[in-house]
Scaffold this active site. Structure first.
Site, PDB file in Angstrom:
ATOM      1  N   ASP A  77      37.800  36.277  35.487  1.00  0.00           N
ATOM      2  CA  ASP A  77      38.533  37.175  36.397  1.00  0.00           C
ATOM      3  C   ASP A  77      38.014  37.105  37.833  1.00  0.00           C
ATOM      4  O   ASP A  77      37.707  38.130  38.449  1.00  0.00           O
ATOM      5  CB  ASP A  77      38.454  38.628  35.910  1.00  0.00           C
ATOM      6  N   GLU A 253      49.911  41.356  35.308  1.00  0.00           N
ATOM      7  CA  GLU A 253      48.636  42.026  35.622  1.00  0.00           C
ATOM      8  C   GLU A 253      47.903  41.270  36.718  1.00  0.00           C
ATOM      9  O   GLU A 253      48.405  40.295  37.279  1.00  0.00           O
ATOM     10  CB  GLU A 253      47.761  42.103  34.369  1.00  0.00           C
TER      11      GLU A 253
END
Length: 581
Positions: A77, A253
């Protein structure tokens, strides 16, 4: 990152229930008390980790090349920002402590870890958190309007939820968390050049409006920079479902907004974090939409290619963009490098690609073909990986005799501070054993190093005489508390034994054991060749003897153990051993 559709409150309740029934649940205070009471602390020294992946041996670098991933091992991430010539990058850290590793670069090729954003218990409350809970998808942004750096994230522990910390200088520490009053996950900040600020994030559709499993939305709020809070009543859905709701897109997302040539670009991950993962882009004339998807989405994915391709890189997505040297854009993103059995033991790693933004929409260069492990460096830059404090990549050797203070940033704890159980001495590292073992959903007395290669060996010298059958110290390969290998010294009757145990779904099986003379230092070694792991020991640092034969790395892979983390190699001690030779 795909979260099974839970909102913060629901997931936190679930994790709290799991923690309640877990063994030996402790608060940070009781963990500290354990440390002070410890009497029999093993001494670890001469740690060596050596990677030997075939892909790097077969693809040596030329002077104008560098390797991607730039951060190998569990560094998922990624989010990136820039101030002048300085670039800063952060990653998810889940229940690792300290949390959110932060890296600095001046050229996007050579990266130096400068610390962790969340390095205090006042910032990070993960002491009873599931290993894949804790800190999700941090986003770092520099606000030129007030010369301040912000890191916004979701903390699935400690009753915190969405939060932000900030600093004027990322190398000098960050504020305590400021809780933000909104649900959902994956928040990111956008600072417009007119001084206004916004938060965008993933959320569930309005109650009763979910159309299918994985149906999510992207929301935007105005953000009050003076008071660090979202402005009540300003929330608005700017993406419903994804690029085309009629196709039932899943798990939109990881949103980020960028401004270029007077237009606003919203980039998101779509498709979940597995094989259908991708990155998509939208455009608008205003920060709050309406956002129109590009007609060439996705702009990054590996989902269309043969599963058995050589040197496979997969699951790419969850990206962030930055303008690099000379005005050229680059994107960082997560991806995986599975082993020969398609298992993921190294976790989600940080990759980088140049981005072509010569047209209306950005496109990752060669991001829609099978990814390669080498890239051309930006003009005039030379890869210095592993030199002068820069983070290594490719095949490398990491050695630590624990003589330097402070401890190298690559060593982490789980659920609690390393400093609560370690002592650095002239002879090496002492670990004061806690009265809970590796299977507990609490802070354990284990110092971890990320597995960064599919083929590696790690060796450490241990000096330790267990006092009873409750004592054990050695090394572990750890995916989570219910999936791990323990290879350590313990006692049976009046004799010392080395024992190898496999824990799968919480059930522990002894694989092998051998009586040894613990009065002399031993070298413990774990070696992996893809999915095959071996645990061995030596009394002379040269000849190693295997215990337990060859064992499978299946339980160290996310496809078996689940979750979002990669495998960790740990130096471990416990005063609550339950493994009998």
């Amino acid at each position: 990152m795909k979260r099974k559709g839970f909102k913060i409150t629901l997931l936190h309740k679930s994790l709290t229930m799991l923690s309640t029934v877990a063994m030996c649940m402790l608060s940070p205070a009781s963990a500290q008390q354990n440390n002070k009471a410890a009497k029999n602390a093993p001494l670890f020294s001469q740690f060596e980790y050596k990677g030997n992946d075939r892909v790097y041996n077969e693809n040596p670098l030329k002077d104008d090349e560098f390797y991607t991933p730039v951060l190998q091992g569990c560094y998922p991430d990624p989010s990136i920002t820039r101030k002048g010539d300085d670039y800063y990058l952060v990653n998810s850290s889940f229940a690792f402590f300290p949390g959110v590793p932060i890296f600095h670069s001046r050229d996007l090729v050579n990266w130096r870890q400068i610390g962790h954003v969340l390095d205090r218990t006042s910032q990070l409350k993960v002491y009873d958190s599931g290993i894949s809970a804790g800190i999700y998808a941090p986003a770092i942004k520099y606000n030129p309007n007030n010369d301040t750096f912000y890191m916004i994230t979701t903390q699935f522990s400690g009753g915190i939820g969405n939060m932000v910390v900030k600093t004027k200088d990322p190398e000098k520490g960050w504020s305590d968390p400021i809780k933000l009053q909104f649900e959902g996950i994956d928040p990111s900040l956008f600072f417009d050049d007119n001084g206004k600020a916004y938060v965008i994030h993933n959320d569930a559709p309005p109650k009763g409006k979910a159309l299918y499993e994985g149906h999510r939305v992207i929301k935007i709020w105005e953000y009050d920079v003076q008071n660090d809070k979202v402005v009540p009543g300003t929330d608005k859905i700017i993406v419903d479902g994804g690029t085309d709701l009629s196709q039932k897109p899943i798990w939109i997302e990881g949103p980020h907004i960028y401004k270029k040539n007077g237009k606003y670009y919203l980039m998101c991950a779509e498709g979940g974090t597995g094989g259908w993962h991708s990155e998509v882009i939208f455009v608008s004339d205003k920060p709050d939409g309406p956002f129109i998807p590009a007609n060439n989405n996705p702009i990054l994915t590996q989902r269309y290619f043969p599963a058995n391709r050589a040197n496979k890189i997969d699951w790419t997505g969850h990206a962030d963009l930055v303008e690099g040297p000379g005005g050229k854009y680059y994107g960082v993103f997560l991806g995986i490098r599975p082993n020969e059995k398609n298992r993921v033991t190294t976790g989600r790693e940080t990759f980088i690609l140049p981005v072509d933004w010569s047209g209306e929409f950005p496109v990752f260069e060669n991001g829609l073909v099978p990814l390669k492990t080498k890239l051309k460096t930006p003009g005039g830059v030379k890869s210095l990986a592993g030199q002068n404090g820069f983070f290594p990549n490719g095949n490398f050797t990491f050695r630590d005799d624990f003589a330097k203070k402070p401890l190298d940033y690559r060593w982490i704890g789980v659920r609690g501070p390393r400093e609560d159980f370690i002592t650095l001495t002239k002879e090496g590292l002492k670990i004061s054993p806690y009265k809970q073992n590796i299977k507990a959903v609490v802070s354990t007395s284990t110092l971890f190093y990320r597995q960064q290669h599919n083929t590696f060996n790690a060796t450490v010298t241990i000096k330790y005489v267990p006092g009873s059958e409750k004592d054990l110290a050695g090394i572990v390969c750890y995916q989570r508390e219910t999936f791990n290998y323990v290879f350590g010294l313990t006692k049976k009757g009046s004799e010392s034994y080395l024992v190898l145990a496999r824990t799968e779904r919480g059930k522990t099986t002894v694989i092998g054991s051998e009586k040894v003379d613990a009065r002399k230092p031993l070298q413990l070694q774990v070696e992996a060749k893809g999915d095959n792991y071996q645990f061995s020991y030596s009394t002379d640092k040269q000849q190693f003897k295997n215990i337990g034969g060859t064992v499978s790395g299946d339980i160290l892979s996310t496809d078996v153990a689940g979750g979002f983390t990669g495998s960790l190699i740990g130096l471990y001690a416990t005063a609550e051993n339950d493994i009998t030779p």
